[in-house]
Design a protein around this motif. Structure first.
Motif, PDB file in Angstrom:
ATOM      1  N   SER A   1       0.759  -0.688   0.545  1.00 43.88           N
ATOM      2  CA  SER A   1      -0.172  -0.203   0.264  1.00 43.88           C
ATOM      3  C   SER A   1       0.906   1.314   0.457  1.00 43.88           C
ATOM      4  N   ARG A   2       0.170   2.543  -0.568  1.00 43.56           N
ATOM      5  CA  ARG A   2       1.367   3.478   0.010  1.00 43.56           C
ATOM      6  C   ARG A   2       0.173   5.044  -0.113  1.00 43.56           C
ATOM      7  N   THR A   3      -0.025   6.075   0.428  1.00 42.97           N
ATOM      8  CA  THR A   3      -0.535   7.022   1.405  1.00 42.97           C
ATOM      9  C   THR A   3      -0.536   7.949   0.072  1.00 42.97           C
ATOM     10  N   LEU A   4      -1.698   8.629  -0.144  1.00 46.96           N
ATOM     11  CA  LEU A   4      -1.490   9.967  -0.776  1.00 46.96           C
ATOM     12  C   LEU A   4      -2.300  11.052  -0.469  1.00 46.96           C
ATOM     13  N   ARG A   5      -2.058  12.122  -0.479  1.00 45.94           N
ATOM     14  CA  ARG A   5      -3.058  13.144  -0.332  1.00 45.94           C
ATOM     15  C   ARG A   5      -3.482  14.021  -1.184  1.00 45.94           C
ATOM     16  N   LEU A   6      -4.817  13.557  -1.431  1.00 49.89           N
ATOM     17  CA  LEU A   6      -5.819  14.225  -2.535  1.00 49.89           C
ATOM     18  C   LEU A   6      -6.486  15.438  -1.505  1.00 49.89           C
ATOM     19  N   THR A   7      -6.676  16.319  -2.771  1.00 48.34           N
ATOM     20  CA  THR A   7      -7.096  17.779  -2.267  1.00 48.34           C
ATOM     21  C   THR A   7      -9.036  18.485  -3.109  1.00 48.34           C
ATOM     22  N   GLY A   8      -9.336  18.440  -3.194  1.00 47.28           N
ATOM     23  CA  GLY A   8     -11.136  19.120  -3.930  1.00 47.28           C
ATOM     24  C   GLY A   8     -12.053  19.580  -2.864  1.00 47.28           C
ATOM     25  N   ILE A   9     -12.414  18.813  -3.619  1.00 48.34           N
ATOM     26  CA  ILE A   9     -14.137  19.413  -2.917  1.00 48.34           C
ATOM     27  C   ILE A   9     -15.467  18.647  -2.599  1.00 48.34           C
ATOM     28  N   MET A  10     -15.484  18.508  -1.781  1.00 49.95           N
ATOM     29  CA  MET A  10     -16.450  17.366  -1.545  1.00 49.95           C
ATOM     30  C   MET A  10     -17.943  17.853  -2.268  1.00 49.95           C
ATOM     31  N   SER A  11     -19.161  17.135  -2.535  1.00 51.83           N
ATOM     32  CA  SER A  11     -20.807  18.121  -2.840  1.00 51.83           C
ATOM     33  C   SER A  11     -21.356  18.577  -1.585  1.00 51.83           C
TER      34      SER A  11
ATOM     35  N   MET B   1     -11.752  16.687 -11.844  1.00 49.67           N
ATOM     36  CA  MET B   1     -12.956  17.786 -11.753  1.00 49.67           C
ATOM     37  C   MET B   1     -13.683  17.384 -10.672  1.00 49.67           C
ATOM     38  N   MET B   2     -13.738  19.008  -9.760  1.00 50.35           N
ATOM     39  CA  MET B   2     -14.548  18.756  -8.784  1.00 50.35           C
ATOM     40  C   MET B   2     -15.667  19.956  -8.635  1.00 50.35           C
ATOM     41  N   SER B   3     -16.313  19.712  -8.152  1.00 46.25           N
ATOM     42  CA  SER B   3     -17.717  21.074  -7.788  1.00 46.25           C
ATOM     43  C   SER B   3     -18.245  20.345  -6.326  1.00 46.25           C
ATOM     44  N   SER B   4     -18.878  21.531  -6.247  1.00 51.46           N
ATOM     45  CA  SER B   4     -19.795  22.470  -4.792  1.00 51.46           C
ATOM     46  C   SER B   4     -21.002  22.952  -5.293  1.00 51.46           C
ATOM     47  N   ALA B   5     -22.022  22.778  -4.400  1.00 52.46           N
ATOM     48  CA  ALA B   5     -22.734  23.922  -4.765  1.00 52.46           C
ATOM     49  C   ALA B   5     -22.949  25.401  -4.179  1.00 52.46           C
ATOM     50  N   ALA B   6     -21.521  25.860  -3.338  1.00 52.68           N
ATOM     51  CA  ALA B   6     -21.143  26.654  -2.231  1.00 52.68           C
ATOM     52  C   ALA B   6     -19.626  26.455  -2.376  1.00 52.68           C
ATOM     53  N   PRO B   7     -19.091  27.162  -2.400  1.00 51.21           N
ATOM     54  CA  PRO B   7     -17.501  27.377  -1.296  1.00 51.21           C
ATOM     55  C   PRO B   7     -18.062  27.092   0.369  1.00 51.21           C
ATOM     56  N   MET B   8     -16.685  26.245   0.485  1.00 51.50           N
ATOM     57  CA  MET B   8     -17.122  25.940   2.056  1.00 51.50           C
ATOM     58  C   MET B   8     -15.435  25.470   3.008  1.00 51.50           C
ATOM     59  N   ALA B   9     -16.170  25.789   3.816  1.00 49.80           N
ATOM     60  CA  ALA B   9     -14.630  25.806   4.699  1.00 49.80           C
ATOM     61  C   ALA B   9     -14.474  24.173   5.424  1.00 49.80           C
TER      62      ALA B   9
END
Length: 879
Positions: free
Chosen positions: A698-708, A858-866
């Motif tokens: 196994s290996r470890t990755l850091r993924l950055t994006g935005i959830m719905s 691609m990413m999507s979110s209905a509105a920016p969120m922290a």
């Protein structure tokens, strides 16, 4: 929101706002400033058509509010001024400053007196005006209590404490309602009173939803500060708001935005355009539908190619295959269409004399005595004409199944199932055609809610009996309209028989049914009017069914015009509108017909249908008259009946939702909850060898994006992999977008090593499991490749209804890139655990995952969120 004369002579008018104004501004700041401009006289008042559905919802909301009021009066009694007890009702005054101040003082006096309940409490401080539905007194903590203080109060400990209640027709708590509750709690604090720690929403089914006021107040105060800043800056600008003005957000959906979208030919005019796709196009300098239509073909990659083609159709730049001009609102209007070269027309089943064309009519705002929402009041069916039996010009037979109560809905559902099953016995090759997925969804919901016909509905889904023509149209045609609703298509195949009458759309049907119920219950003198309304609804439903029949026939005609060779991939795989149910998601073959070897996981075996005991419980409950409340014993039986078979029904619900996703483009998954779309990835630690505890590399990755919006990714959640590239048969690519409508049969050999069939031909071997077999098995063996599409879902040892689905799309990399290269694996659950890595807040969600390839997506979110950064680990076996 309104303007009030200032207390200081010569000063600007005071702007008075409510909690509803804050909610509206959070949804669309442009609309808020347009309304403010109307108040300031900078622009004329907009005149938009009335929303009858909204008006009806408002009326039902008032009835719901008074139902709660009546229950509180029964509990606490009416207002007794002498004793200061009971329910004190504050009448709404005018918007005069003095009158508002008087009502606010009356509210404060009732609260300090210790009224049990204050209804329509008026809060007014010169800037904020609010009417709280209910303030319900709670006893303060006794001296020496170890219950911690809420920390919300500045008042004295002897004053009464009030809980804020609000009534909403919604079935679940929504952000807007919570902001309103927080606003009234904040006003209690301003009065020097300590509000209760929890605020309460009384939902449409009379259930209560509790929320922490301390958690809501910071959000409310942030929205209030933003509203003050926005409106103050706009008033100082002394100019009306402009569309897409910097610093002003907009929703793109409301009447004000829709007006500007049309005037500015915004990208939102393009059918199928999402806010995320629009944002990326605008960033590249493409801001109008015309600019998108002129985009050079070599720059239109991925989903942009489909959007570009759609824009060209809507702007008349594309060569069409046909058109029709008709009169729309007194003006000639032309609809054009083009048949896509790689289409799904080959998947339409051959016509059968037993085919039927089906459409529901339902009222989501109808409520039964038990508080359950929604009624499917009409199951409409048109039977296909039979050339050998029916004379030329014969009107197709229309069969309505009506239901005006919950019991009648169940009976209509069972009658409809029996009707179709009897017809299937006579016409084994028949299909049930509908447009859009509502009919299939509603049938499944009815089978679960009534605990009846589950085996029949399951068999329909497995056998591909239901054919959704909307899916066929979306993957076969481009039309020049901004919507692919069946009403936009009808001018192409209905000739001069276009819609007419009082009921012309689904919203009007719902409103008409409500009017029918009122006329039916009003007395003998209104029965004729009720019958007329019901007849108009029947005519509307019959036209919908007839339109579906004519659409099927027209699509078959178009299929006959397709040049030889086009659509062969779909024909070979048996996919398409109907074939997908049996070929794309059924048991498929490898090579020259050898069944793909696979073993069904034990947890994939469908449960038995309702047991005899469960059936007996249901029969007992069905015999109880619907108009009366259940006794205590009957309620106990109902609870046992609901618990019996719970897990079986929950598993069905999960798999139904899963296969629904497989039947839609992955691009459209972004609108669903629990979708995480990766924008960047980096390797944190390279492949680690197996250990005694972890027997896989196994290996470890850091993924950055935005959830719905509304997703439930939480620390500690478990995951297992669903698919790896190359995707299972049927999850190919059309117009740059992932879709199950195209088979993998014509993929080049380089896409993966398949199973050799007769004659040594190397073909991609499909391994899609049977309809109800977990999709974790749907993988193929291939040579080294890097992850391009990875679909994940959480595992759950109990109820699969809590499983989540996430998507990552990463760019393809070479198999020689070392640690970024992975290999396809056989079907096996590969768990992963999400755990927090830091407590910092960021505009994008960060996850760490073991076993996923790096890339951009691609990413999507209905509105920016922290969101708080988290990490996930996933063990992936290497083969």
């Amino acid at each position: 929101m309104f303007l009030l004369h200032p207390t200081t002579p010569g000063a600007p008018a005071d702007l008075v706002f409510s909690a509803s104004d804050l909610v509206a501004a959070s949804e669309c700041e442009y609309r808020t400033l347009r309304i403010l401009d109307e108040k300031l006289g900078r622009s004329p008042k907009a005149d938009f058509p009335a929303d009858e559905m909204q008006a009806r919802a408002g009326k039902l909301g008032e009835l719901h509010e008074h139902k709660v009021l009546a229950s509180l009066i029964d509990e606490h009694g009416p207002w007794d001024p002498a004793r200061g007890t009971g329910v004190h009702c504050v009448d709404r005054g005018t918007t005069d400053r003095a009158d508002l101040a008087d009502k606010a003082r009356e509210t404060a006096a009732a609260l300090r007196t210790g009224a049990d309940v204050v209804f329509q409490a008026t809060f007014f401080d010169g800037e904020f005006l609010g009417y709280a539905d209910f303030l319900v007194r709670e006893e303060t903590d006794p001296p020496g209590s170890d219950v911690p203080s809420s920390g919300l109060s500045g008042g004295d400990g002897g004053a009464p404490r009030y809980a804020v209640w609000d009534t909403k027709l919604a079935r679940h708590a929504k952000v807007g309602a919570l902001l309103q509750l927080a606003a009234y709690g904040d006003q209690l604090i301003k009065l020097g009173l300590e509000p209760a720690r929890r605020v309460t929403l009384v939902l449409g089914n009379m259930e209560r939803s509790f929320h922490s006021l301390a958690d809501l107040l910071p959000v409310y105060r942030e929205r209030r500060a933003r509203f003050r800043e926005l409106t103050a800056a706009h008033r100082n600008a002394e100019a009306p708001v402009a569309w897409q003005q910097p610093g002003v957000s907009y929703c793109g959906r409301c009447d004000y935005c829709a007006e500007q979208v049309a005037q500015h030919r915004d990208l939102l005019m393009v059918a199928g355009m999402t806010s995320v796709q629009r944002k990326k196009l605008v960033a590249d300098g493409i801001t109008t539908i015309d600019a998108l239509a002129e985009l050079p073909l070599h720059l239109a990659t991925g989903s942009r190619r489909r959007l570009r083609d759609q824009a060209r159709m809507q702007t008349g730049r594309e060569v069409e295959d046909g058109s029709r001009t008709f009169v729309k609102e007194g003006q000639p209007h032309t609809v054009t269409y083009k048949v896509l070269p790689d289409n799904a027309l080959a998947g339409i089943p051959a016509p059968s004399d037993g085919d039927i064309f089906f459409d529901f009519e339902g009222d989501p705002l109808w409520q039964d005595p038990a508080g359950q929402w929604g009624l499917e009041y009409l199951f409409g069916v048109i039977e296909a004409p039979r050339p050998t039996d029916d004379p030329p010009g014969h009107e197709p037979v229309f069969r309505p199944f009506w239901a005006h109560s919950r019991a009648e809905e169940r009976q209509a559902f069972l009658d409809f199932l029996a009707y179709v099953e009897e017809r299937r016995a006579r016409f084994p090759d028949m299909h049930v055609y509908h447009y859009a997925p509502y009919e299939k969804t509603a049938l499944r919901h009815l089978s679960l809610s009534h605990v009846a016909g589950e085996d029949v509905v399951d068999s329909w889904l497995r056998d591909g009996l239901l054919v959704d023509l909307y899916a066929t149209v979306r993957h076969s045609l481009r039309i020049s309209e901004a919507s692919y609703s069946i009403k936009k298509l009808e001018p192409l195949y209905m000739g001069d028989n276009l819609r007419s009458g009082d009921v012309k759309d689904a919203g009007a049907s719902v409103v008409a049914y409500a009017a029918y119920c009122e006329a039916r219950d009003a007395g003998p003198e209104t029965q004729a009017a009720a019958a007329a309304i019901l007849a108009s609804i029947s005519d509307y439903n019959q036209y919908d069914c007839l339109s579906t029949l004519r659409l099927r026939d027209w699509l078959l005609q178009l299929r006959g015009r397709v040049a030889p060779g086009e659509g062969d991939a779909l024909m070979e795989a048996g996919t398409g509108a109907a074939g997908l149910e049996t070929a794309g998601l059924g048991t498929t073959t490898a090579g020259a017909g050898t069944a793909a070897p696979s073993a069904t996981p034990s947890d994939a075996v469908p449960d038995a249908e309702p047991s005899q005991e469960e059936a007996s419980l249901r029969a007992f409950l069905d015999a109880i008259p619907e108009h009366r409340e259940l006794t205590a014993d009957e309620q106990a039986v109902a609870m046992v009946a609901a618990a019996t078979g719970y897990h079986r029904r929950e598993r069905k619900q999960f798999w139904w939702e899963h296969f629904d996703r497989l039947e839609s483009e992955v691009d459209r998954w972004r609108d669903q909850r629990n979708v995480f779309i990766v924008e960047a990835a980096e390797v944190v630690s390279d492949w680690a060898p197996p250990t005694a505890r972890a027997r896989t590399e196994s290996r470890t990755l850091r993924l950055t994006g935005i959830m719905s919006e509304g997703s439930e990714f939480k620390p500690g959640s478990k995951w297992f992999r669903m698919f790896e590239d190359p995707l299972p048969d049927g999850l190919g690519e059309v117009d740059g977008g992932r879709t199950p409508r195209r088979a993998a049969a014509r993929q080049p050999a380089s896409a993966g090593a398949g199973t050799a069939g007769a004659g040594g031909t190397d073909r991609t071997a499909p391994m899609m499991p049977a309809r109800m077999v977990p999709a974790v098995r749907a993988m193929r063996m291939t040579r080294a490749w890097s992850c391009r599409d990875l679909l994940m879902t959480t595992g759950c040892s109990r109820s699969p209804s809590s499983w989540l689905t996430a998507m990552t799309t990463a760019t393809t990399t070479s198999a020689t890139t070392g640690p970024l290269a992975t290999r396809a694996t056989r079907a096996a659950r590969m768990p992963a655990t999400v755990a927090p890595t830091s407590g910092t807040k960021a505009p994008m969600k960060t996850m760490m995952a073991r076993g996923m390839a790096s890339g951009t997506c691609m990413m999507s979110s209905a509105a920016p969120m922290a969101t708080v950064s988290t990490s996930a680990t996933m063990a992936v076996p290497r083969t």
